[in-house]
Structure formats: C-alpha cells, structure tokens
Design an enzyme around this catalytic site. Structure first.
Site, PDB file in Angstrom:
ATOM      1  N   TYR A 155       0.931  -1.223  -0.171  1.00 45.97           N
ATOM      2  CA  TYR A 155       0.100  -0.031   0.004  1.00 45.97           C
ATOM      3  C   TYR A 155       0.816   1.346  -0.039  1.00 45.97           C
ATOM      4  O   TYR A 155       0.834   2.109  -0.662  1.00 45.97           O
ATOM      5  CB  TYR A 155      -1.036  -0.024   1.246  1.00 45.97           C
ATOM      6  CG  TYR A 155      -1.691   1.313   1.515  1.00 45.97           C
ATOM      7  CD1 TYR A 155      -2.507   1.862   0.589  1.00 45.97           C
ATOM      8  CD2 TYR A 155      -1.291   2.323   2.512  1.00 45.97           C
ATOM      9  CE1 TYR A 155      -3.361   3.061   0.877  1.00 45.97           C
ATOM     10  CE2 TYR A 155      -1.717   3.134   2.684  1.00 45.97           C
ATOM     11  CZ  TYR A 155      -2.826   3.690   1.894  1.00 45.97           C
ATOM     12  OH  TYR A 155      -3.628   4.939   2.036  1.00 45.97           O
ATOM     13  N   ALA A 156       1.851   1.597   0.917  1.00 45.33           N
ATOM     14  CA  ALA A 156       2.710   2.654   1.120  1.00 45.33           C
ATOM     15  C   ALA A 156       3.442   2.635  -0.322  1.00 45.33           C
ATOM     16  O   ALA A 156       3.745   3.866  -0.798  1.00 45.33           O
ATOM     17  CB  ALA A 156       3.530   2.166   2.338  1.00 45.33           C
TER      18      ALA A 156
END
Length: 341
Positions: A155-156
C-alpha cells in the site's frame, strides 16, 4: 471566492465524502467519481452519496478509475479547474491479502488521472499519499524533507509511486501537483476497517478489542475535518518550480524542474494508543476488555507529522484534539446505527 468545478475521486469514501460536502457547502461544483466497491459495507458508502446528492452542485459518476475511456469522458464533459484524487484501495493490512487490487486502483487508476490532467489541463492536481510512505524511517516528527525511500507495505509503495509519477507528469506537462501524506484519519462517517470504528463496534457488542504491539503504539491521529480543511486550502495554492532547489542536494518534497510538492497533513501530536482507547471508553461509558497482540507485519510503532510546510503554504494547522474528535465520532456512530445511550 471564485466558484470552481472540482473532480473528486473517492466521493463515496470517508475523506472524499467530507471534502465534497465542504466544497459543495462553499458553493463549488463537485463531480464525484467512485466505483462504490464492496471493500467494506456498501450501505455506508451509499448513505454518504445520498447526503451529497442533496446538493444541486453535485454530479455523480459511478465509474472505475482504471477505465481510461470513462475517466476521459468525465474530464472532457466537465473541464474541471481542480482535480483531487482520493480514490484508492485503502488499508495497510489488506495489501498483504490482495496485492493486485492495489496496483489496479492505486497505480493504473492514478495513471489515468494524470493522463486526464495532461490532456484536459487543470489548474492543480491534489492527491492523497500516506504517512506509511515513511516506512522504516524513525526520525520523529516525520518531515517531508527527509527520506521516505523504505516503505514497509505494498500500500505504501503504491502511494509513494504516485508521488514519483506526479513529479514526472508535472515536469513533462507543466501542471501543478501536490501530494498529501495523511496521518491516521478518524471521525464521523469513518471506515469500518479503521481502529476507532472497530473498537467502538466491539466495545458496544461486549467483545474484547484487539490491541496490537501490546498497546505500545503511538499515532498522529488527525480529525477528518482538519484533513479536508487542509486539502481545500492547499487546492487554492498550486505549487511552482522551486527556484532555490539544488540539484546536487535535492529537496525531495519540492522540485527545480516541476511545479510539484509533497506535504504532511497531520495533527502534529504523537498520542499513545492506550490514551486514545481510554478516551473512547470515557465517551462510551464502558470499560473495554483488551486482547493484547504482537505487532502486525508492515506496521510501525509510531507516527508523528511535522506540518510546517502546510502551515507555511496555507496559514492553516490542524487543531482538533482527540478528546473532541472521538466525542464527535461516538455521537455520529450512535446516531447512524440508532444506538440508545
């Protein structure tokens, strides 16, 4: 204040809903893009959209950001002055289970937004990044001028890639872009997969709450209305090329070759998770049982935002305390789910 047309992606989502509501209240036109996925309860998303549809200035477009033809049609029809990209496959932990969903929404979808801003030029592209981009960096508070090169989750990584993609497009096609690293957003109409929502649901049901890292966590909890005030003010101030930028010692949050910047939007306070829980217990009038668990993969023990760039650019700094914000959330939760005090 001049009235403008905004394209906002993710208007059925938590932050997108609040931003659209704020801008519509100010008299702007909002074209809301959202596919209304079933990542969490669709009825909550539909309720948010129902509130937005009460405004004459709201236009709903239920499309997939990964569908270029549909995205292009929206920009061609409405010619927005400002685009705010908040749509994403959210959730740090879910990225461990369904990684491909993140690439489709957060990378392919964002590429289509960039292409739309290229072919139908906007005054400003504003887009959501995340405090998770800081990853393994433990220098507190997090400053956008420092390293964010070691993300710990997919996600990051996808959100960090958005910052790099935006820089490239801002350089090549000269439209201004601002990336916003959000810090643990909470408040009314929040996401059911976020801690405050889950804690409240479990406490009211008499179930123990899961507390990770045995409670030894700290977060920069940021009230959603502080977030959207920050977004709206940033949208009014597009960046320009940084004439003081040094290519031999480059500042990562501005650029000497593109009208580009990245800022933090957080509460600029590092709060203990257990204090957050204690306030929730006080507001609910119920003492919780705790299920103490180890740290989850990809999680970090603490986050803390330096928001000096946000304040310098806009004159605004988030200010709502967790005591006030959690109280507002509890009031909303009981009202929405018709729970008697």
């Amino acid at each position: 204040m001049a009235k403008k047309t905004y394209v906002i992606t993710g208007t059925a989502g938590f932050i997108g809903y609040h931003l659209a509501d704020l801008l519509l209240t100010q008299g702007h036109q909002v074209v809301g893009i959202d596919i209304v996925s079933d990542y969490y309860e669709v009825s909550l998303k539909e309720a948010r959209l129902a509130n937005l549809k009460k405004f004459d200035g709201f236009v709903e477009k239920r499309i997939d950001l990964a569908d270029w033809d549909a995205v292009e049609a929206v920009f061609k029809e409405h010619n927005p002055e400002i685009c705010v990209n908040l749509a994403a496959q959210a959730g740090v932990r879910y990225s461990l289970e369904n990684p491909r969903a993140y690439l489709r929404s957060n990378v392919d979808g964002f590429l289509n937004i960039l292409e739309a801003c290229r072919h139908y030029p906007v005054e400003h592209l504003v887009y959501a990044s995340t405090s998770s981009a800081y990853g393994a960096n433990t220098s507190m508070p997090f400053k956008v001028s420092e390293s964010a090169e070691h993300p710990l989750t997919l996600y990051a990584t996808t959100k960090k890639s958005n910052e790099l993609m935006a820089h490239t497009y801002s350089h090549l096609f000269r439209f201004p872009s601002t990336g916003m690293r959000f810090f643990t957003v909470y408040g009314p109409w929040g996401r059911p997969d976020m801690a405050l929502f889950m804690f409240t649901k479990d406490i009211l049901a008499g179930r123990p709450i899961n507390v990770f890292n045995n409670g030894d966590m700290k977060r920069d909890f940021t009230y959603v209305k502080d977030i959207v005030q920050g977004i709206s003010k940033l949208a009014d101030v597009p960046p320009s090329i940084d004439t003081d930028w040094d290519a031999t010692n480059p500042n990562p949050n501005t650029s000497g070759v593109a009208p580009y910047r990245v800022v933090n939007i957080g509460n600029s306070r590092c709060e203990k998770l257990m204090r957050y829980i204690e306030i929730l217990e006080e507001k609910l009038g119920i003492k919780a049982d705790y299920n103490m668990l180890p740290m989850q993969d990809g999680d970090v023990p603490a986050t803390w935002a330096d928001v000096s760039e946000l304040t310098e650019i806009t004159g605004y700094a988030p200010s709502i305390t967790i005591e006030e914000g959690i109280g507002h959330f509890v009031d909303w939760y009981k009202s929405y789910y018709k729970i008697n005090s």
